[in-house]
Design a protein around this motif. Sequence first.
Motif, PDB file in Angstrom:
ATOM      1  N   ILE A 141       7.978  -1.563  -2.884  1.00 25.74           N
ATOM      2  CA  ILE A 141       6.616  -1.086  -3.137  1.00 25.74           C
ATOM      3  C   ILE A 141       5.848  -1.239  -1.829  1.00 25.74           C
ATOM      4  CG2 ILE A 141       4.521  -1.401  -4.523  1.00 25.74           C
ATOM      5  CD1 ILE A 141       6.528  -3.130  -6.382  1.00 25.74           C
ATOM      6  N   PHE A 142       5.112  -0.218  -1.464  1.00 25.49           N
ATOM      7  CA  PHE A 142       4.290  -0.301  -0.258  1.00 25.49           C
ATOM      8  C   PHE A 142       2.844  -0.008  -0.615  1.00 25.49           C
ATOM      9  CE2 PHE A 142       2.318   1.727   3.534  1.00 25.49           C
ATOM     10  CZ  PHE A 142       2.369   0.634   4.385  1.00 25.49           C
ATOM     11  N   THR A 143       1.956  -0.894  -0.192  1.00 26.64           N
ATOM     12  CA  THR A 143       0.522  -0.714  -0.426  1.00 26.64           C
ATOM     13  C   THR A 143      -0.203  -0.605   0.900  1.00 26.64           C
ATOM     14  OG1 THR A 143       0.543  -1.936  -2.519  1.00 26.64           O
ATOM     15  CG2 THR A 143      -1.568  -1.754  -1.390  1.00 26.64           C
ATOM     16  N   THR A 144      -0.986   0.449   1.033  1.00 21.22           N
ATOM     17  CA  THR A 144      -1.906   0.516   2.163  1.00 21.22           C
ATOM     18  C   THR A 144      -3.322   0.349   1.629  1.00 21.22           C
ATOM     19  OG1 THR A 144      -2.647   1.771   4.088  1.00 21.22           O
ATOM     20  CG2 THR A 144      -2.119   3.042   2.126  1.00 21.22           C
ATOM     21  N   HIS A 145      -4.094  -0.442   2.327  1.00 18.85           N
ATOM     22  CA  HIS A 145      -5.475  -0.700   1.928  1.00 18.85           C
ATOM     23  C   HIS A 145      -6.431   0.259   2.630  1.00 18.85           C
ATOM     24  CE1 HIS A 145      -4.428  -4.614  -0.056  1.00 18.85           C
ATOM     25  NE2 HIS A 145      -3.358  -4.395   0.675  1.00 18.85           N
TER      26      HIS A 145
ATOM     27  N   GLY B 196       0.916  12.172   4.141  1.00 14.59           N
ATOM     28  CA  GLY B 196       1.854  13.121   3.555  1.00 14.59           C
ATOM     29  C   GLY B 196       2.440  12.710   2.221  1.00 14.59           C
ATOM     30  N   ARG B 197       1.813  11.743   1.549  1.00 13.29           N
ATOM     31  CA  ARG B 197       2.281  11.350   0.212  1.00 13.29           C
ATOM     32  C   ARG B 197       1.097  10.825  -0.593  1.00 13.29           C
ATOM     33  NH1 ARG B 197       7.017   6.863  -1.433  1.00 13.29           N
ATOM     34  NH2 ARG B 197       6.746   7.073  -3.698  1.00 13.29           N
ATOM     35  N   SER B 198       0.954  11.340  -1.789  1.00  8.78           N
ATOM     36  CA  SER B 198      -0.068  10.812  -2.686  1.00  8.78           C
ATOM     37  C   SER B 198       0.441   9.529  -3.324  1.00  8.78           C
ATOM     38  CB  SER B 198      -0.396  11.831  -3.782  1.00  8.78           C
ATOM     39  OG  SER B 198      -0.963  13.000  -3.218  1.00  8.78           O
ATOM     40  N   PRO B 199      -0.439   8.571  -3.562  1.00  9.40           N
ATOM     41  CA  PRO B 199       0.015   7.317  -4.175  1.00  9.40           C
ATOM     42  C   PRO B 199       0.528   7.534  -5.590  1.00  9.40           C
ATOM     43  CG  PRO B 199      -2.378   7.391  -4.056  1.00  9.40           C
ATOM     44  CD  PRO B 199      -1.877   8.558  -3.263  1.00  9.40           C
ATOM     45  N   ASP B 200       1.541   6.771  -5.947  1.00  8.49           N
ATOM     46  CA  ASP B 200       2.065   6.806  -7.312  1.00  8.49           C
ATOM     47  C   ASP B 200       1.141   6.069  -8.273  1.00  8.49           C
ATOM     48  OD1 ASP B 200       4.732   8.060  -6.708  1.00  8.49           O
ATOM     49  OD2 ASP B 200       4.900   6.269  -5.465  1.00  8.49           O
TER      50      ASP B 200
ATOM     51  N   GLU C 284      -7.092  10.300   1.146  1.00 12.00           N
ATOM     52  CA  GLU C 284      -6.862  10.105   2.583  1.00 12.00           C
ATOM     53  C   GLU C 284      -5.363  10.022   2.873  1.00 12.00           C
ATOM     54  OE1 GLU C 284      -7.625   6.359   5.581  1.00 12.00           O
ATOM     55  OE2 GLU C 284      -9.142   6.781   4.056  1.00 12.00           O
ATOM     56  N   CYS C 285      -4.635   9.276   2.051  1.00 14.81           N
ATOM     57  CA  CYS C 285      -3.190   9.121   2.239  1.00 14.81           C
ATOM     58  C   CYS C 285      -2.467  10.457   2.077  1.00 14.81           C
ATOM     59  CB  CYS C 285      -2.632   8.117   1.235  1.00 14.81           C
ATOM     60  SG  CYS C 285      -3.185   6.418   1.498  1.00 14.81           S
ATOM     61  N   ALA C 286      -2.877  11.230   1.083  1.00 15.04           N
ATOM     62  CA  ALA C 286      -2.219  12.514   0.837  1.00 15.04           C
ATOM     63  C   ALA C 286      -2.310  13.412   2.064  1.00 15.04           C
ATOM     64  CB  ALA C 286      -2.840  13.192  -0.378  1.00 15.04           C
ATOM     65  N   HIS C 287      -3.461  13.429   2.719  1.00 15.66           N
ATOM     66  CA  HIS C 287      -3.660  14.315   3.864  1.00 15.66           C
ATOM     67  C   HIS C 287      -3.101  13.739   5.165  1.00 15.66           C
ATOM     68  CE1 HIS C 287      -5.998  17.352   1.798  1.00 15.66           C
ATOM     69  NE2 HIS C 287      -6.765  16.413   1.260  1.00 15.66           N
TER      70      HIS C 287
ATOM     71  N   THR D 233       1.473   2.688  -3.317  1.00 18.56           N
ATOM     72  CA  THR D 233       0.180   2.453  -3.952  1.00 18.56           C
ATOM     73  C   THR D 233      -0.908   2.324  -2.899  1.00 18.56           C
ATOM     74  OG1 THR D 233      -0.092   0.017  -3.989  1.00 18.56           O
ATOM     75  CG2 THR D 233       1.493   0.968  -5.531  1.00 18.56           C
ATOM     76  N   THR D 234      -2.128   2.585  -3.337  1.00 18.39           N
ATOM     77  CA  THR D 234      -3.291   2.276  -2.517  1.00 18.39           C
ATOM     78  C   THR D 234      -4.400   1.789  -3.434  1.00 18.39           C
ATOM     79  OG1 THR D 234      -4.692   3.031  -0.701  1.00 18.39           O
ATOM     80  CG2 THR D 234      -4.306   4.590  -2.497  1.00 18.39           C
ATOM     81  N   VAL D 235      -5.551   1.467  -2.865  1.00 18.78           N
ATOM     82  CA  VAL D 235      -6.520   0.658  -3.602  1.00 18.78           C
ATOM     83  C   VAL D 235      -7.687   1.438  -4.200  1.00 18.78           C
ATOM     84  CG1 VAL D 235      -5.928  -1.410  -2.297  1.00 18.78           C
ATOM     85  CG2 VAL D 235      -7.749   0.088  -1.458  1.00 18.78           C
ATOM     86  N   SER D 236      -7.767   2.749  -3.948  1.00 18.61           N
ATOM     87  CA  SER D 236      -8.852   3.534  -4.538  1.00 18.61           C
ATOM     88  C   SER D 236      -8.466   5.002  -4.525  1.00 18.61           C
ATOM     89  CB  SER D 236     -10.161   3.337  -3.765  1.00 18.61           C
ATOM     90  OG  SER D 236     -10.105   3.981  -2.501  1.00 18.61           O
ATOM     91  N   ASP D 237      -9.135   5.786  -5.363  1.00 23.30           N
ATOM     92  CA  ASP D 237      -8.890   7.229  -5.387  1.00 23.30           C
ATOM     93  C   ASP D 237      -9.268   7.869  -4.054  1.00 23.30           C
ATOM     94  OD1 ASP D 237      -7.929   7.392  -8.039  1.00 23.30           O
ATOM     95  OD2 ASP D 237      -9.975   7.344  -8.824  1.00 23.30           O
TER      96      ASP D 237
END
Length: 289
Positions: free
Chosen positions: A185-189, A255-259, A249-252, A240-244
């Motif tokens: 599992i990888f989380t970016t804040h 290159g991957r939307s959080p699960d 931001e991650c998607a753009h 995963t990330t911490v907010s919508d």
Amino acid sequence: MTSTSETNGTFLAEIAWEVANQVGGIYTVIRSKVPQAKKVWGNNYLLIGPYIHHNAIADFEEHEEYDNPVGRAVLACREMGFEVHLGRWLVTGRPNTILLNPQSVMHELGNIKHFYWKNHHISFSKHDPLMDEVMAFGYMVFHLISALARELMKDQHTLLAHFHEWMGGTAIPDIRREQLPVKTIFTTHATMLGRYLAMNDQDFYGHLPFYDWEKEAANFDIETIVRLERACVHGAHVFTTVSDVTGRECAHLLGRSPDVITPNGLNIERFSVLHEVQNLHHKHKRALE
């Protein structure tokens, strides 16, 4: 009372550069979640971080409990020449913790970087002492996770490895490449590139869909970091990330939307992404003008 995770034999290892190393807000996030993590996972919860001597002497207590999978994995890594400290982080919950000294494998740094370039196409052209420590730490984490997974398999137990941010996650691409029996599992804040862009663009979120991540990473001279971050994101089984907002931001940029969106908890507003706050400041400032 035995926790559910102890009953079903699943272990959780949480890896971050900030474990027992007070260098940023993620230190507070991880420290604050320990009591609940211990309540859910019991003795099957393990934290892994770097051994930074001046921090460890105040916040870490070593022990010699080797007659268990974690202890045996530590001994296996020591046999490889790694400096590995086993003990407890002196915070509420006193979780089992392993601290790895990156300096003990610095003689392998050339090989570490070479194989990262060969296997993952990420180059390290500049001399950066912190980057060197991060890469050495990731190399040690990979071997520790590998040893721990082998020990757990002997008892048909499973391992989850949860990594925070690129500084804690550089082992992920090799874990995936070697197909270790570990779910990652990888989380970016907050994305690194997003931080730089937001500081230089008052309409960051409006322009977000139009950024060329490679061009912008090169422009800010953080191309290696951004490529490492993307490798962590795309190598993890779950992202995963911490907010919508950060998810968009991650998607753009990555290159991957959080699960899954996993708020930091306790006081979510307290840990809002810095550039979300910056942009709100600009918005309200303009409204007042």
